[in-house]
Scaffold this active site. Structure first.
Site, PDB file in Angstrom:
ATOM      1  N   LYS A 269       1.134  -1.379  -0.053  1.00  0.00           N
ATOM      2  CA  LYS A 269       0.429   0.061  -0.052  1.00  0.00           C
ATOM      3  C   LYS A 269       0.604   1.347   0.122  1.00  0.00           C
ATOM      4  CE  LYS A 269      -3.174   2.879   2.532  1.00  0.00           C
ATOM      5  NZ  LYS A 269      -3.784   2.464   3.997  1.00  0.00           N
ATOM      6  N   ASP A 274      -3.358  10.144   2.798  1.00  0.00           N
ATOM      7  CA  ASP A 274      -4.772  10.020   3.405  1.00  0.00           C
ATOM      8  C   ASP A 274      -5.615  10.787   4.273  1.00  0.00           C
ATOM      9  OD1 ASP A 274      -6.978   8.862   3.273  1.00  0.00           O
ATOM     10  OD2 ASP A 274      -6.142   7.559   4.805  1.00  0.00           O
ATOM     11  N   LYS A 281     -11.274  12.458   7.484  1.00  0.00           N
ATOM     12  CA  LYS A 281     -10.739  12.005   8.683  1.00  0.00           C
ATOM     13  C   LYS A 281     -11.031  13.648   9.960  1.00  0.00           C
ATOM     14  CE  LYS A 281      -7.250   8.748   7.413  1.00  0.00           C
ATOM     15  NZ  LYS A 281      -7.337   7.730   8.451  1.00  0.00           N
ATOM     16  N   ASP A 292       0.957   6.532   4.994  1.00  0.00           N
ATOM     17  CA  ASP A 292       0.472   5.478   5.015  1.00  0.00           C
ATOM     18  C   ASP A 292       0.948   4.958   3.869  1.00  0.00           C
ATOM     19  OD1 ASP A 292      -1.848   4.608   5.909  1.00  0.00           O
ATOM     20  OD2 ASP A 292      -3.867   5.492   4.509  1.00  0.00           O
ATOM     21  N   ASP A 352     -12.775   6.037   3.548  1.00  0.00           N
ATOM     22  CA  ASP A 352     -11.079   6.058   4.556  1.00  0.00           C
ATOM     23  C   ASP A 352     -10.393   4.620   4.836  1.00  0.00           C
ATOM     24  OD1 ASP A 352      -9.419   7.366   6.108  1.00  0.00           O
ATOM     25  OD2 ASP A 352     -10.326   7.413   7.369  1.00  0.00           O
ATOM     26  N   GLU A 354      -9.613   3.075   2.110  1.00  0.00           N
ATOM     27  CA  GLU A 354      -8.779   3.365   0.627  1.00  0.00           C
ATOM     28  C   GLU A 354      -7.968   2.323   0.375  1.00  0.00           C
ATOM     29  OE1 GLU A 354      -5.988   4.624   2.896  1.00  0.00           O
ATOM     30  OE2 GLU A 354      -8.030   4.645   2.883  1.00  0.00           O
ATOM     31  N   ARG A 356      -7.173  -1.340   1.305  1.00  0.00           N
ATOM     32  CA  ARG A 356      -7.584  -2.321   0.533  1.00  0.00           C
ATOM     33  C   ARG A 356      -7.536  -1.518  -1.120  1.00  0.00           C
ATOM     34  NH1 ARG A 356     -11.946  -3.247   4.678  1.00  0.00           N
ATOM     35  NH2 ARG A 356     -10.196  -2.124   6.037  1.00  0.00           N
TER      36      ARG A 356
END
Length: 511
Positions: A269, A274, A281, A292, A352, A354, A356
């Site tokens: 990933k 993010d 968030k 991230d 959020d 995201e 996966r």
């Protein structure tokens, strides 16, 4: 790129005496008496006297005047009490803190005593890695030409030269150089390590390496067709060229493919920032989201380690899924129904979640290729869920599918982690972790995340990846590593470069 590589006999030296010239101090790891680790001959009685004078020396790093060592200064860094519950991480921390104390004292050419603790078979390796970790300077500091902390470091293990110790040192240097790459990517801010800039960094990092080839997918139409879930995440970021998504495919091949016995396939990933997207968030939860991309950084770091140590038995495929989850008029939003590359329809329920999505199509692609590879093992590595952190703190959650679990692979990673100072917890994927991801209404094969589920979020995320990549019934080994708590939390801790060491140990990358 501002280099920070360690090189044997350039800025790292092996010394056979603690009185070797041209050092400005010595660092000793102090083990508890009951460990029976012998102290260096020249300073054994000196250390004994100090521990009688001040017991505090057994609790925190201290600096002493000492005429028996080079530079006339001795840093004593204690491990503290070592219980049956401790692993080699206590050695790593003592070495790291010892070097930090030496730097604070003004040393620029320290000599580290690297003793062999019998209870920790890889103690010397981890001791050196802990010391080198303390010497790391972030990429953006190096690029500002901030002066180095040190000029060189010496490593002393015994009074005679030893091929076995030199091998330990060479392993440590290769691993640390790989972790530097990992930390640089993971720790770089959202602009310095945008998708575009990560690609440039990767190309430079592997330049001239004949064992690694790089393929970058950045065409908008190709990404939309081949990686539709990642494309959805990245939609709001596509308005800015440097934020556009990239897929970086790294391939490590040894010189003689007939000796390969295993193919490692890793998907990381790489969400460079993010915001949470439309499910933005709130509070302080957006701070630190530049980390991230730590999963993709670890994939690159593992490939780097292979390129340096050149294991003849491994072929490695690494995929970095680079994108940015931005906010804007073109943001993907809950209720959208998106068709994944595997053909399964997925209902967006929380933008959020995201991570996966960022990996799903690449994982499917890798799973299709795996059937043509020799003894494949697939990984996903991601800072995927806050639940992993709430469940296990600063440790990696390792989850096997049915095929990997048949070989107890997650337990093997856990063992390797304990040998190299990276904590790993084994988590089990259960049937409900797969079924909870199934669609709730007609036309939905899967939901991005079941928002009514309050537990088992790191396990169900692994279940989603298994289902969306059609891995549910395939007889291919797959392990998901959630490093959300282990990768280092900004602004409290530096990037840790996990799980590079554990992967190198479990797959026998070391010399």
């Amino acid at each position: 790129m501002a280099t920070a590589e360690f090189k044997l006999y350039e800025n790292i030296f092996i010394e056979t005496s603690i009185q070797a010239s041209d050092y400005d101090g010595v660092i000793l790891i102090l083990y508890p008496e009951e460990s029976n680790v012998p102290k260096p001959r020249l300073i054994a009685s000196y250390i004994h006297k100090i521990t009688i004078v001040d017991k505090h020396v057994e609790k925190t790093p201290t600096v002493w005047n000492c005429d028996y060592v080079t530079g006339g200064r001795l840093v004593i860094s204690p491990t503290g009490k070592i219980t049956p519950y401790n692993d080699v991480g206590v050695v790593k921390e003592a070495a790291r803190k010892g070097v930090e104390r030496a730097l604070d004292a003004g040393m620029k050419k320290p000599l580290l005593i690297v003793q062999n603790a019998v209870d920790f078979p890889d103690g010397q390796l981890v001791c050196i890695l802990g010391a080198l970790e303390a010497l790391y300077q972030p990429l953006q500091m190096r690029e500002r030409n901030i002066s180095k902390h040190f000029f060189k470091i010496g490593l002393h293990a015994e009074e005679n030269e030893s091929e076995s110790f030199e091998k330990v040192v060479r392993n440590a240097i290769a691993l640390e150089n790989s972790r530097i790459l990992t930390r640089d990517i993971a720790g770089g801010d959202p602009e310095r390590m945008s998708p575009e800039n990560i690609v440039s960094y990767i190309r430079n990092a592997f330049s001239g390496n004949n064992f690694v080839t790089i393929n970058v997918i950045d065409d908008d139409k190709v990404i939309q067709e081949e990686f539709p879930l990642l494309a959805a995440v990245s939609r709001a970021a596509n308005q800015i060229d440097r934020h556009k998504p990239k897929i970086v495919e790294l391939l490590y091949k040894p010189s003689d493919l007939t000796r390969v016995t295993e193919t490692i396939m890793l998907v990381g990933k790489g969400v460079t920032y993010d915001t949470g997207g439309a499910n933005i968030k709130t509070g302080d939860f957006m701070t630190g989201m530049s980390r991230d991309k730590s999963g993709a950084a670890a994939v690159a770091g593992f490939v780097k380690a292979c390129s340096l140590l050149k294991p003849v038995h491994l072929k490695v495929v690494g995929v970095l899924c680079l994108c940015r989850n931005s906010i804007g008029e073109d943001s993907y939003v809950p209720d959208e129904l998106i068709i994944s590359k595997s053909g399964k329809s997925v209902r967006v329920t929380n933008t959020d979640a995201e991570g996966r999505f960022a990996m799903a199509d690449a994982l499917f692609k890798v799973s299709e290729i795996a059937s043509k590879e020799l003894n494949p093992h697939i990984y996903t590595i991601a800072t995927l869920t806050g639940h992993a952190y709430r469940s296990y703190g600063n440790y990696t959650a390792a989850m096997d599918n049915h095929s990997a679990r048949a070989t107890n692979h997650a337990s093997r990673i856990q063992f390797s982690g304990s040998r190299v100072g990276e904590g790993v917890e084994v988590s089990i994927i259960r049937p409900e972790d797969l079924t909870v991801n199934e669609g709730k209404i007609k036309g939905d094969d899967l939901v991005q995340i079941d928002m009514n589920t309050k537990t088992r979020h790191h396990q169900l995320a692994a279940g989603f990846l298994i289902k969306v990549a059609n891995l549910e019934d395939k007889n291919v080994k797959y392990t998901h590593l959630d490093i959300a708590g282990a990768a280092g939390i900004l602004p409290l801790t530096d990037p840790t470069a996990v799980p590079v060491l554990s992967l190198c140990h479990v797959h026998k990358v070391l010399l």
